[in-house]
Design a protein around this motif. Structure first.
Motif, PDB file in Angstrom:
ATOM      1  N   SER A  21       0.842  -1.194   0.000  1.00  0.00           N
ATOM      2  CA  SER A  21       0.000   0.000   0.000  1.00  0.00           C
ATOM      3  C   SER A  21       0.876   1.242   0.000  1.00  0.00           C
ATOM      4  CB  SER A  21      -0.882   0.045   1.254  1.00  0.00           C
ATOM      5  OG  SER A  21      -1.766  -1.042   1.293  1.00  0.00           O
ATOM      6  N   SER A  56      -4.592  -6.095   6.541  1.00  0.00           N
ATOM      7  CA  SER A  56      -5.407  -5.613   5.427  1.00  0.00           C
ATOM      8  C   SER A  56      -4.598  -4.547   4.700  1.00  0.00           C
ATOM      9  CB  SER A  56      -6.709  -5.000   5.950  1.00  0.00           C
ATOM     10  OG  SER A  56      -6.436  -3.800   6.663  1.00  0.00           O
ATOM     11  N   GLU A  58      -5.512  -1.526   4.241  1.00  0.00           N
ATOM     12  CA  GLU A  58      -5.620  -0.319   5.056  1.00  0.00           C
ATOM     13  C   GLU A  58      -4.658  -0.353   6.231  1.00  0.00           C
ATOM     14  OE1 GLU A  58      -9.520  -1.038   2.979  1.00  0.00           O
ATOM     15  OE2 GLU A  58      -8.167  -2.272   4.154  1.00  0.00           O
ATOM     16  N   GLU A  59      -4.571  -1.487   6.906  1.00  0.00           N
ATOM     17  CA  GLU A  59      -3.644  -1.611   8.034  1.00  0.00           C
ATOM     18  C   GLU A  59      -2.202  -1.435   7.572  1.00  0.00           C
ATOM     19  OE1 GLU A  59      -6.203  -4.652  10.889  1.00  0.00           O
ATOM     20  OE2 GLU A  59      -5.005  -5.472   9.241  1.00  0.00           O
ATOM     21  N   LEU A  76      -8.677   7.601   5.332  1.00  0.00           N
ATOM     22  CA  LEU A  76      -8.029   6.786   4.312  1.00  0.00           C
ATOM     23  C   LEU A  76      -9.102   6.412   3.299  1.00  0.00           C
ATOM     24  CD1 LEU A  76      -5.098   5.736   4.136  1.00  0.00           C
ATOM     25  CD2 LEU A  76      -5.883   3.628   5.192  1.00  0.00           C
ATOM     26  N   THR A  77      -8.926   6.858   2.057  1.00  0.00           N
ATOM     27  CA  THR A  77      -9.877   6.565   0.994  1.00  0.00           C
ATOM     28  C   THR A  77      -9.145   5.856  -0.127  1.00  0.00           C
ATOM     29  OG1 THR A  77     -11.127   8.568   1.529  1.00  0.00           O
ATOM     30  CG2 THR A  77     -11.524   7.579  -0.644  1.00  0.00           C
ATOM     31  N   LEU A  78      -9.669   4.719  -0.554  1.00  0.00           N
ATOM     32  CA  LEU A  78      -9.044   3.987  -1.650  1.00  0.00           C
ATOM     33  C   LEU A  78      -9.121   4.817  -2.916  1.00  0.00           C
ATOM     34  CD1 LEU A  78      -7.691   1.369  -2.664  1.00  0.00           C
ATOM     35  CD2 LEU A  78      -9.991   0.519  -3.173  1.00  0.00           C
ATOM     36  N   PHE A 104      -4.015   4.807  -1.594  1.00  0.00           N
ATOM     37  CA  PHE A 104      -5.034   5.501  -0.806  1.00  0.00           C
ATOM     38  C   PHE A 104      -4.757   6.999  -0.828  1.00  0.00           C
ATOM     39  CE2 PHE A 104      -4.818   1.253   0.985  1.00  0.00           C
ATOM     40  CZ  PHE A 104      -6.152   0.917   1.156  1.00  0.00           C
ATOM     41  N   SER A 106      -5.212  10.484   1.740  1.00  0.00           N
ATOM     42  CA  SER A 106      -5.506  10.974   3.081  1.00  0.00           C
ATOM     43  C   SER A 106      -5.276  12.477   3.127  1.00  0.00           C
ATOM     44  CB  SER A 106      -4.615  10.280   4.124  1.00  0.00           C
ATOM     45  OG  SER A 106      -4.945  10.757   5.417  1.00  0.00           O
TER      46      SER A 106
END
Length: 157
Positions: A21, A56, A58-59, A76-78, A104, A106
């Motif tokens: 990510s 994940s 996000e994590e 946090l937005t994909l 992502f 932010s």
């Protein structure tokens, strides 16, 4: 030893699929946060990294941003998912991989950006039209895609 290092011991330098990510972090002036990396030396990039077992996307993003910048993200937005033959990497040591990267966005965080000297040399916010020349190629493409999505119809010349 981390997960990737363990897999590398088994697979050698053969191609792997590595999920990770990155985060496009913006301040109130719509400047983007970039980190000047230790490896490849002096190249700038988005904060982020590889997924650990059980995480994940996000994590992974939250952990990597905190480790690399000291910032705690509040949102946090994909933005997009990047994968495929255009995301093949061959490292100087011969290791090969295909990255699968969740990007992502932010705009809300706490703390002040700070350099993790194990991974970075410098850190700072940049205007979108003044990005460093030495920028990770895939990260430049992500930023350009963001700029295009934000302004889908640029003024004609």
């Amino acid at each position: 030893m981390g997960y990737i290092e363990e897999i590398r011991k088994l697979a050698g330098s053969r191609p792997l699929i590595l999920p990770g990510s990155v985060v496009l972090i913006f301040n109130g002036r719509e400047e983007i946060l970039l980190q000047q990396r230790v490896e490849p030396r002096g190249v700038w990039g988005l904060p982020g990294g590889l997924m650990e077992l059980g995480e994940s996307a996000e994590e992974t993003a939250l952990r990597e941003v905190y480790e690399e910048t000291g910032l705690r993200l509040n949102d946090l937005t994909l933005f997009n998912l990047y994968s495929g033959k255009n995301y093949f990497v061959r490292l100087k040591n011969g290791d090969q991989f295909f990255s699968v990267t969740a990007a992502f966005i932010s705009r809300s965080y706490s703390g002040e950006p700070s350099v993790n000297l194990k991974e970075g040399m410098d850190i700072g916010f940049f205007p979108l039209d003044q990005l460093p020349a030495k920028l990770v190629g895939s990260h430049r493409r992500m930023i350009e895609e963001y700029k295009q999505a934000k302004n889908p119809h640029p003024p004609s010349k």
